[in-house]
Design a protein around this motif. Sequence first.
Motif, short mmCIF file in Angstrom:
data_model
loop_
_atom_site.label_atom_id
_atom_site.label_comp_id
_atom_site.label_asym_id
_atom_site.label_seq_id
_atom_site.Cartn_x
_atom_site.Cartn_y
_atom_site.Cartn_z
N LEU A 219 0.84 -1.19 0.00
CA LEU A 219 0.00 0.00 0.00
C LEU A 219 0.88 1.24 0.00
CD1 LEU A 219 -2.94 0.96 0.08
CD2 LEU A 219 -2.79 0.95 2.58
N ASN A 220 0.62 2.13 -0.96
CA ASN A 220 1.48 3.30 -1.15
C ASN A 220 0.63 4.49 -1.58
OD1 ASN A 220 3.79 4.83 -1.34
ND2 ASN A 220 4.77 3.59 -2.90
N ILE A 221 1.24 5.65 -1.66
CA ILE A 221 0.53 6.86 -2.08
C ILE A 221 0.47 7.00 -3.60
CG2 ILE A 221 1.04 8.12 0.03
CD1 ILE A 221 3.31 9.52 -1.49
N GLY A 222 1.01 6.05 -4.29
CA GLY A 222 0.98 6.02 -5.75
C GLY A 222 1.57 4.72 -6.24
N THR A 223 1.36 4.41 -7.51
CA THR A 223 1.86 3.15 -8.05
C THR A 223 3.23 3.30 -8.73
OG1 THR A 223 0.66 3.56 -10.12
CG2 THR A 223 -0.47 2.28 -8.41
N GLU A 224 3.70 4.53 -8.89
CA GLU A 224 4.99 4.74 -9.53
C GLU A 224 6.13 4.28 -8.62
OE1 GLU A 224 2.00 7.76 -10.92
OE2 GLU A 224 2.75 7.03 -8.98
N ASP A 225 7.22 3.83 -9.23
CA ASP A 225 8.35 3.29 -8.47
C ASP A 225 8.99 4.32 -7.55
OD1 ASP A 225 8.00 0.84 -9.64
OD2 ASP A 225 9.56 1.11 -11.16
N LEU A 226 8.90 5.59 -7.90
CA LEU A 226 9.56 6.62 -7.10
C LEU A 226 8.70 7.11 -5.94
CD1 LEU A 226 11.19 8.80 -9.93
CD2 LEU A 226 12.28 7.08 -8.47
N LYS A 227 7.45 6.67 -5.86
CA LYS A 227 6.55 7.12 -4.80
C LYS A 227 6.82 6.37 -3.50
CE LYS A 227 3.83 10.10 -6.95
NZ LYS A 227 2.44 9.78 -7.27
N GLY A 228 6.50 7.03 -2.38
CA GLY A 228 6.56 6.38 -1.09
C GLY A 228 7.86 6.60 -0.34
N SER A 229 7.91 6.06 0.88
CA SER A 229 9.07 6.21 1.75
C SER A 229 10.20 5.29 1.31
CB SER A 229 8.68 5.85 3.19
OG SER A 229 8.29 4.49 3.28
N ASP A 230 11.38 5.53 1.88
CA ASP A 230 12.53 4.68 1.57
C ASP A 230 12.25 3.23 1.97
OD1 ASP A 230 13.90 6.85 0.61
OD2 ASP A 230 15.00 7.20 2.48
N GLU A 231 11.56 3.07 3.10
CA GLU A 231 11.29 1.72 3.60
C GLU A 231 10.42 0.92 2.63
OE1 GLU A 231 12.58 4.16 6.91
OE2 GLU A 231 10.99 4.42 5.42
N ILE A 232 9.36 1.54 2.14
CA ILE A 232 8.45 0.80 1.29
C ILE A 232 9.07 0.52 -0.08
CG2 ILE A 232 7.22 2.77 0.25
CD1 ILE A 232 4.63 1.18 0.68
N ARG A 233 9.90 1.44 -0.56
CA ARG A 233 10.56 1.20 -1.85
C ARG A 233 11.63 0.12 -1.72
NH1 ARG A 233 13.28 5.48 -3.20
NH2 ARG A 233 12.64 6.95 -1.58
N SER A 234 12.32 0.10 -0.59
CA SER A 234 13.33 -0.94 -0.36
C SER A 234 12.66 -2.30 -0.20
CB SER A 234 14.15 -0.61 0.89
OG SER A 234 14.88 0.58 0.72
N ALA A 235 11.52 -2.34 0.50
CA ALA A 235 10.79 -3.60 0.65
C ALA A 235 10.34 -4.12 -0.72
CB ALA A 235 9.59 -3.40 1.56
N ALA A 236 9.90 -3.22 -1.58
CA ALA A 236 9.47 -3.62 -2.92
C ALA A 236 10.64 -4.21 -3.71
CB ALA A 236 8.89 -2.42 -3.66
N ALA A 237 11.83 -3.60 -3.57
CA ALA A 237 13.01 -4.10 -4.28
C ALA A 237 13.36 -5.52 -3.83
CB ALA A 237 14.18 -3.16 -4.06
#
Length: 346
Positions: free
Chosen positions: A179-197
């Motif tokens: 769950l994020n504030i947008g579907t783009e890869d650059l959206k969201g906090s560092d934590e959520i983007r790292s978890a996605a990676a």
Amino acid sequence: MTLVIALDLMGGDNAPEVAVEGAAIARARFPDLRFLLFGDEAKVRPHLAKHPDIAAMEFVHTSEFVAGDAKPSLALRQGRQSSMRLAINAVKDGSAAAAVSAGNTGALMAMAKFVLKTLPGIDRPAIAGPMPTSDKTAVVLDLGANVDCGVEHLVQFAVMGHVFARIVTGVADPKIGLLNIGTEDLKGSDEIRSAAAILRSSSLAGAFYGFVEGTDVTKGVVDVVVTDGFTGNVALKIAEGTASMYSSFLRTAFRSDWRAKLGYLLAKPALDRVRTRLDPRRYNGAMLLGLNGVVVKSHGGTDAVGFGHAIGAAVELVRAGANERIIEEMTRMAAQDSSAPAAAVG
């Protein structure tokens, strides 16, 4: 096969009546089910008298219970003989296969984590529950256990949610969304983007859908929605409030004049189907995932039907071997994902 469930009869807004009635409803659904009952005998016995089969089961008297507004730390220190704590202890010592309570959520989580500890590879338990979407049922976690979550916690939630969804929804390979504030890869906090990676390069890569927004949850875009406990709890309460408000609007509109009342009579069969589909009692019963034992949290304000569904959720999780399957998934990730952080894969 007989299955024993420990029940905290004193938790919830309408205890102990709702818990006793809910136990009777659950046993009608699962005739081989037995209960280990914990509560204040003077308050419980009048309700048990209405259900001789439940009354004949093992009952442990305690006058102590955890108040709905009790601080978790205080409940943990002072509630050692409470009905909630004794029900959890029964899971620890093997007297029961699972515990169900409608009591204080924070206290239940604190006690369960202290008594049962967490599964191998899991740092923090998460509250996971089903939520209706436009065409199916999705699993959402965390619903309030962890306000702040690190990268490894979100990854662990994804693993646990994937297993939980397979049991609850029956989907063979559930799709996972963060769950994020947008579907783009650059959206969201560092934590959520790292978890996605991490998830994209893990053994769950095929199941990982990516980021989802709030509207995607109700559309049923994914089967598992992963978020931190603060966001998850807020989203849950907003969804519940919106459903309640919409129902209130409908009742007011259909009572406005004779034409509306006539229209209600014509539309009643369809409205009943919608009401059944969205009935929160059907989705009652959130599991405290990640514990070394099955503990199910019932909504404190539910009725007997809802509490019966929470007991049913506990039965299904035990029979499906939920914890064993979570351990298997974590072990598989540890073996396959050498690039993932050690904390995330145990």
